[in-house]
Motif scaffolding. Structure first.
Motif, mmCIF file in Angstrom:
data_model
loop_
_atom_site.group_PDB
_atom_site.id
_atom_site.type_symbol
_atom_site.label_atom_id
_atom_site.label_comp_id
_atom_site.label_asym_id
_atom_site.label_seq_id
_atom_site.Cartn_x
_atom_site.Cartn_y
_atom_site.Cartn_z
ATOM 1 N N THR A 4 0.832 -1.183 0.000
ATOM 2 C CA THR A 4 0.000 0.000 0.000
ATOM 3 C C THR A 4 0.873 1.241 0.000
ATOM 4 O O THR A 4 1.849 1.324 0.731
ATOM 5 C CB THR A 4 -0.918 0.012 1.227
ATOM 6 N N SER A 7 -0.161 7.662 2.437
ATOM 7 C CA SER A 7 -0.129 9.112 2.521
ATOM 8 C C SER A 7 0.844 9.487 3.630
ATOM 9 O O SER A 7 1.057 8.735 4.578
ATOM 10 C CB SER A 7 -1.511 9.658 2.870
ATOM 11 N N TYR A 40 -4.704 8.962 6.976
ATOM 12 C CA TYR A 40 -5.437 8.158 6.000
ATOM 13 C C TYR A 40 -4.456 7.651 4.955
ATOM 14 O O TYR A 40 -3.431 8.260 4.689
ATOM 15 C CB TYR A 40 -6.511 8.998 5.321
ATOM 16 N N THR A 41 -4.821 6.539 4.337
ATOM 17 C CA THR A 41 -3.989 6.015 3.268
ATOM 18 C C THR A 41 -4.871 5.627 2.093
ATOM 19 O O THR A 41 -6.092 5.821 2.126
ATOM 20 C CB THR A 41 -3.159 4.815 3.768
ATOM 21 N N TYR A 42 -4.271 5.139 1.061
ATOM 22 C CA TYR A 42 -5.019 4.707 -0.109
ATOM 23 C C TYR A 42 -4.303 3.500 -0.696
ATOM 24 O O TYR A 42 -3.107 3.284 -0.490
ATOM 25 C CB TYR A 42 -5.136 5.823 -1.157
ATOM 26 N N ILE A 264 -3.737 4.372 11.052
ATOM 27 C CA ILE A 264 -4.487 4.519 9.812
ATOM 28 C C ILE A 264 -5.975 4.448 10.160
ATOM 29 O O ILE A 264 -6.458 3.443 10.678
ATOM 30 C CB ILE A 264 -4.110 3.428 8.801
ATOM 31 N N TYR A 267 -9.079 3.745 4.554
ATOM 32 C CA TYR A 267 -8.467 3.702 3.227
ATOM 33 C C TYR A 267 -9.479 3.152 2.233
ATOM 34 O O TYR A 267 -10.494 2.570 2.600
ATOM 35 C CB TYR A 267 -7.185 2.860 3.227
ATOM 36 N N ASN A 269 -9.579 1.059 -1.801
ATOM 37 C CA ASN A 269 -8.699 0.223 -2.594
ATOM 38 C C ASN A 269 -9.454 -0.338 -3.785
ATOM 39 O O ASN A 269 -10.693 -0.279 -3.839
ATOM 40 C CB ASN A 269 -8.134 -0.917 -1.727
ATOM 41 N N GLU A 301 -13.333 8.936 3.221
ATOM 42 C CA GLU A 301 -13.040 7.811 2.336
ATOM 43 C C GLU A 301 -14.067 7.642 1.218
ATOM 44 O O GLU A 301 -13.716 7.309 0.081
ATOM 45 C CB GLU A 301 -12.925 6.515 3.147
ATOM 46 N N ASP A 311 -7.704 4.657 -7.433
ATOM 47 C CA ASP A 311 -6.528 5.077 -6.647
ATOM 48 C C ASP A 311 -5.374 5.575 -7.501
ATOM 49 O O ASP A 311 -4.224 5.558 -7.052
ATOM 50 C CB ASP A 311 -6.020 3.927 -5.756
ATOM 51 N N GLU A 332 -6.863 13.006 -4.109
ATOM 52 C CA GLU A 332 -7.421 12.499 -2.865
ATOM 53 C C GLU A 332 -8.039 13.684 -2.121
ATOM 54 O O GLU A 332 -7.350 14.432 -1.415
ATOM 55 C CB GLU A 332 -6.345 11.823 -2.022
ATOM 56 N N ASP A 335 -7.375 14.347 1.898
ATOM 57 C CA ASP A 335 -6.064 14.492 2.536
ATOM 58 C C ASP A 335 -5.651 15.936 2.834
ATOM 59 O O ASP A 335 -5.078 16.196 3.899
ATOM 60 C CB ASP A 335 -4.988 13.806 1.693
#
Length: 391
Positions: A4, A7, A40-42, A264, A267, A269, A301, A311, A332, A335
């Motif tokens: 992954t 961010s 947060y992530t992606y 986190i 996210y 995906n 999200e 993504d 995004e 973010d």
């Protein structure tokens, strides 16, 4: 196994987390020794190409997606991307409805504590059931929204935001352009039981406890257990699964006895062919993080998924703002404003707190095509675009 792309970290409280002692027995809750950081992530599109995903959308084997092409005033380059539903640039009257499945996940740690979205919480949520509060929220029920002084309709928050960010393109249709989460189906709760090496229960947050889960453990559980389960219940690539956690966050990777690499909060995906998209969110009541009340994580999200379902929508580089201490070059929308809340919305006897979000024009450059005279987010925090290309 995919890796992954994270961010950059968003500090939600001053200071760093002091790791707990690894020597403490792993079958007892660990004590957080300092402030936590949340971000947060992606995901990273895998097991399918962008071209295959777009072809799947064209023949309705996956969620509908519209393609856009834009010349950025920030660097004069041409960018192409995809959004969920019809492209707002087509000026067409279209309501796109995406079947949505809510999958509550109970997390059980090795000390036997359960983090359960289906159970009433008398300590942190006034005896309400997190899942019920989530189901009744403006993410799924309609509310009247005004963004930058413009009434964008009585609708779901994610649809209201998309209408606001593309207002000059979609308002010509009147009230006939929408991207809706519907119908909404809540599936039977699933359970993830962790060993001590896969995650732990931590005390020391303002309310209740916090579960910290190893990211790869959880994402493997989602892709190999939850997604097949959803498909068996009538879901699949043409639907959007939302995996709901309660007071449970992720670390990549989890380090036993510590909150290193935490936390986190959510996210989104995309994987498989036909492409399957999904989102993971924490409904938080621990008050351990700034600007993450109730549906703020979910609003972050869901709208990022609508604007960047695969993504990989590229933008001119931007950064040094919100949770991003360096530079990012992706679309995004949550973010840049992580931790900044939109005005609260009272609905179904609960006051909800969605996150403020950045407009399309903030990423690709002025002039703004969103609501207001020169606004670049949906509550006027951004009065200009992201500026010169980030370095």
């Amino acid at each position: 196994m995919k890796r992954t792309v994270l961010s950059l970290l968003f500090l939600l409280a001053a200071g760093m987390v002091t790791p707990g002692s690894p020597a403490v027995a792993q079958d007892a809750p660990q004590v957080i020794q300092g402030p936590l950081r949340g971000y947060y992530t992606y995901g990273q599109l895998h097991s399918v190409t962008t071209e295959e995903a777009i072809r799947g959308a064209a023949v309705a084997t996956t969620i509908p997606m519209g393609v856009y092409t834009v010349t950025s005033s920030r660097d004069d380059n041409v960018y192409q991307g995809v959004v969920v539903g019809r492209s707002p640039f087509f000026h067409g009257s279209r309501t796109t409805s995406i079947p949505t499945f809510i999958v509550p996940v109970k997390v059980k740690t090795s000390d036997g504590h359960a983090f359960d979205p289906s159970a009433a919480d008398s300590s942190c949520l006034s005896s309400k059931v997190p899942l019920t509060v989530f189901q009744n929220s403006p993410l799924f029920d309609s509310a009247a929204f005004t963004m930058n002084g413009v009434g964008v309709g009585t609708t779901q928050y994610s649809d209201a935001f998309e209408r606001a960010e593309f207002w000059q393109k979609v308002s010509v249709t009147g009230n006939r352009f929408h991207t809706m989460l519907a119908p909404i189906t809540t599936l039977a709760e699933q359970t993830l039981t962790l060993t001590s090496g896969q995650g732990e229960d931590f005390t020391g947050v303002p309310c209740g406890n916090l579960a910290v889960i190893n990211f790869s453990t959880f994402d493997n559980f989602v892709e190999n257990t939850i997604i097949p389960f959803v498909s068996g219940q009538g879901g699949g690539p043409t639907s959007f699964p939302i995996i709901l956690l309660y007071n449970a966050v992720l670390a990549d990777p989890f380090v036993v006895g510590t909150t290193d690499n935490c936390c986190i909060l959510g996210y989104h995906n995309a994987f498989l062919n036909p492409v399957q998209t999904y989102g993971v969110i924490d409904f938080d009541s621990t008050r351990a993080f700034t600007g993450t009340e109730d549906i703020s994580v979910a609003s972050h999200e869901i709208d990022e998924w609508i604007n960047d379902p695969l993504d990989n929508n590229a933008t001119p580089a931007w950064g040094h703002i919100g949770q991003v201490s360096g530079c990012q070059n992706n679309f995004e929308v949550g973010d840049p404003l992580s931790g900044t809340l939109f005005p609260s919305v009272t609905l179904n006897s609960f006051t909800y707190h969605p996150q403020e979000l950045a407009f399309f024009s903030w990423f690709y450059g002025a002039p703004s095509i969103g609501t207001g005279s020169s606004e670049f987010s949906n509550n006027d925090t951004f009065g200009s675009d992201a500026g010169s290309v980030c370095e």
